[in-house]
Design an enzyme around this catalytic site. Sequence first.
Site, short mmCIF file in Angstrom:
data_model
loop_
_atom_site.label_atom_id
_atom_site.label_comp_id
_atom_site.label_asym_id
_atom_site.label_seq_id
_atom_site.Cartn_x
_atom_site.Cartn_y
_atom_site.Cartn_z
N ASP A 137 0.81 -1.21 0.00
CA ASP A 137 0.00 0.00 0.00
C ASP A 137 0.85 1.27 0.00
O ASP A 137 0.62 2.19 -0.79
CB ASP A 137 -0.93 -0.01 1.22
CG ASP A 137 -1.98 1.09 1.18
OD1 ASP A 137 -1.60 2.26 1.43
OD2 ASP A 137 -3.15 0.79 0.92
N TRP A 166 -5.65 1.65 -0.17
CA TRP A 166 -5.66 0.77 -1.35
C TRP A 166 -5.81 -0.68 -0.94
O TRP A 166 -6.47 -1.45 -1.63
CB TRP A 166 -4.40 1.01 -2.17
CG TRP A 166 -4.14 2.47 -2.33
CD1 TRP A 166 -2.99 3.16 -2.04
CD2 TRP A 166 -5.09 3.47 -2.75
NE1 TRP A 166 -3.16 4.50 -2.26
CE2 TRP A 166 -4.44 4.73 -2.70
CE3 TRP A 166 -6.42 3.43 -3.17
CZ2 TRP A 166 -5.08 5.92 -3.05
CZ3 TRP A 166 -7.05 4.60 -3.51
CH2 TRP A 166 -6.39 5.83 -3.45
N ASP A 167 -5.24 -1.06 0.19
CA ASP A 167 -5.46 -2.41 0.71
C ASP A 167 -6.94 -2.63 1.00
O ASP A 167 -7.51 -3.67 0.66
CB ASP A 167 -4.66 -2.64 2.00
CG ASP A 167 -3.22 -3.02 1.74
OD1 ASP A 167 -2.94 -3.59 0.67
OD2 ASP A 167 -2.37 -2.76 2.60
N VAL A 168 -7.56 -1.67 1.66
CA VAL A 168 -8.97 -1.81 2.02
C VAL A 168 -9.84 -1.87 0.77
O VAL A 168 -10.70 -2.75 0.62
CB VAL A 168 -9.41 -0.65 2.94
CG1 VAL A 168 -10.92 -0.68 3.16
CG2 VAL A 168 -8.68 -0.73 4.28
N GLY A 171 -9.29 -5.14 -1.06
CA GLY A 171 -9.95 -6.26 -0.40
C GLY A 171 -11.42 -6.32 -0.70
O GLY A 171 -11.99 -7.40 -0.93
#
Length: 402
Positions: A137, A166-168, A171
Amino acid sequence: MTEPAPDPARPLAGVRVVEISSFVAVPLAGMTLAQLGAEVLRVDPVGGAADYRRWPLTESGDSIYWAGLNKGKRSLAVDMRAAEGQALVARLITETGVFITNVAGRQWHSYDALRPGRPDLIHVEVSGRADGGTAVDYTVNAAIGFPLVTGPSELSPPVNHVLPAWDVSCGLYAALSVVTALRHRDATGQGQRISIPLENVALATAGNLSLLTEAMVNGTSRRRIGNAVYGTYGQNFTSSDGVSFMVVALTGRHFRDLNDLTGTTEAVALLADSLGADFSDEGERYRHRDALSALYAQWFSGHTGAEICAALSSTSVLWERYQTFGETAADRRVTDNPLFTPLDQPRVGRYLAAGLPVSIDGSYPPAVSAPALGDDTDAVLADWLSLPADEVTGLRESGTVA
């Protein structure tokens, strides 16, 4: 015999998912699918993946972080460096037919390797960069532009935001991809190979929010504006006793109420005349935000935090007091929120945990505790693969599973 009615709060009941992951994006995807009713099996190497001891930790050294992103899953620990362990996991994937991972580049669990054993396989792989390179991220974020528009306007160095946005986002895209692929498979009998580069999620978002388009069309890059809100009026203020507030006026009504509240209606009108500005236009309010904020700041600095809360509550203005995570954890928006329910998390303790942040027919699917590493080894091998007890024992004794 009549089939039981499906549970509307568990629309993915009956779906099984195998997850090989670490850190945020795919663990969040798997947990979201589990909260929607899927049976999600997280497969880790013996001893745990890189995130199994990630901070924050309890006093005894258990990861609060890991427990938070793996609620409601089952856990299997396998020696995935050994051929026997790889074969066991590959069999689990082909038996279930849905696989999510961000451990890219492992040929043995690639789509091409697994598809011959399961032609309708749904295979979702999250990678770092679109060209196949590795990224996380914070490195993706650095390359997009956000750290150079974050922070006070007078600052020169880049500022990373704390939220791994960006990870969230990635996901949630991954979880959505599984749901849409399941629908596609139900309709056509075909599986899908889905690739989601973290970098592309960030690039798409920057484009969708016009940050890239602005540079392409106007030839200008967004600049730092501190805590102001781009294109409209929003600013932070501090009370006489040091309490900070974020105040946003998106509409004409918000703006009028803010002027009335702060006793600046006449002064704002004079300001508009002197600048030749039309403050009914939110763009004009943004352009002259510093002058407006100087007027409003006098009122905020002359009142206590409690007085400001009471006054703002009687208006249409959008506002909130800045709080620490500790203050929020004790706030009614957590303690009185049906999203949060008491959870006894082994190795961590009892606390209010968030379930799925989506109300389905008036209720929130509650949080379910995360497993310890390998908690479900025997049950999964017996149930999912129908292995006899002596074979499971043999796998354990050989070190293939733990």
